[in-house]
Write a protein that holds these residues in place. Structure first.
Motif, short mmCIF file in Angstrom:
data_model
loop_
_atom_site.label_atom_id
_atom_site.label_comp_id
_atom_site.label_asym_id
_atom_site.label_seq_id
_atom_site.Cartn_x
_atom_site.Cartn_y
_atom_site.Cartn_z
N GLU A 135 0.82 -1.22 0.00
CA GLU A 135 0.00 0.00 0.00
C GLU A 135 0.85 1.26 0.00
O GLU A 135 0.57 2.20 -0.76
N ASN B 58 -8.14 -4.50 4.33
CA ASN B 58 -7.58 -3.40 5.11
C ASN B 58 -7.65 -3.65 6.62
O ASN B 58 -6.88 -3.06 7.38
N TYR C 216 -5.92 4.54 4.42
CA TYR C 216 -6.70 3.32 4.27
C TYR C 216 -8.21 3.57 4.38
O TYR C 216 -9.01 2.78 3.88
#
Length: 245
Positions: free
Chosen positions: A47, A127, A165
């Motif tokens: 990420e 996530n 996120y």
């Protein structure tokens, strides 16, 4: 003479803007061996790697080669050649930004968009586990022996990653502003909770402020004022002056 120089300068700026807008433009510094990010993709950092790589590709106006919005043209031949040149350049940049053990799965790809998609499928995870880890790290983030600046840098990095996120809702009402204020208040409380006890008087005074300030606005006063009385005096004075008409 001055008018001529001005016209030449204006023309040069226009040409530069046109080049920057050209998706097929490659600067002389754009070379296949260039590494666009400081940390290569290792798998568990996907990420943060994707975010850094996205910013780098956007800066070079090449994001369309990986997101699928610029497919390979079929004609004319000159356009095909330009597309292939840029596509191969972007593939090289992607490979340079990947840890070597991960390269075999994408090294033979013919299109940058395939490499991008393959990496996303392979390394994108839910996530929730990462959000859990970040929350745990925030809870365990203490000032300890670190200076205020180092402690703030650590916890702010965790806040920023958490925010990356979580996608906030979109609306035109005032609820988003209120939600942001609540989030900033919670961050300030998290920051104050993990300060050393020597900052207890400052912490107590800040918690009594109405409205409570956000953490970034407080930071300059931490560095300039060593004791609680001077901190509170200068910060309160600044707030009062800002509220004057």
């Amino acid at each position: 003479m001055a008018e001529t120089q001005g016209a030449i300068g204006s023309s040069s700026r226009s040409e530069m803007i046109a080049q920057d807008d050209n998706l097929f433009y490659l600067h002389h510094s754009d070379i296949p061996s260039a590494c666009l990010v400081s940390q290569p993709l290792t798998g568990d950092n996907y990420e943060t790697w994707r975010r850094a790589m996205t910013m780098a590709l956007l800066a070079k106006n090449k994001m369309s080669f990986v997101d699928g919005s610029l497919p390979k043209p079929t004609s004319p031949a000159s356009l095909v050649i330009s597309w292939e040149r840029c596509n191969n350049m972007v593939i090289s940049w992607l490979l340079n930004a990947i840890h070597k053990p991960l390269m075999p799965t994408v090294v033979y790809a013919k299109e940058a968009a395939f490499v991008w998609k393959e990496l996303k499928i392979r390394f994108t995870q839910s996530n929730a586990p990462r959000l859990y880890q970040i929350q745990q790290q925030i809870i365990n983030c203490k000032q300890g022996q670190s200076p205020i600046s180092i402690y703030y840098t650590r916890i702010k990095g965790l806040w920023d990653e958490y925010d990356a996120y979580v996608t906030p809702p979109v609306c035109d009402c005032g609820a988003i502003k209120k939600l942001t204020e609540i989030q900033e208040r919670d961050k300030l409380i998290q920051f104050l909770m993990s300060l050393n006890e020597s900052y207890g008087p400052i912490r107590s005074q800040i918690l009594l402020m109405e409205p409570m300030p956000d953490t970034p606005r407080l930071m300059p006063y931490w560095f300039k004022n060593k004791d609680s009385e001077s901190f509170i005096f200068h910060f309160s004075l600044t707030l009062s002056l800002r509220q004057l008409p």
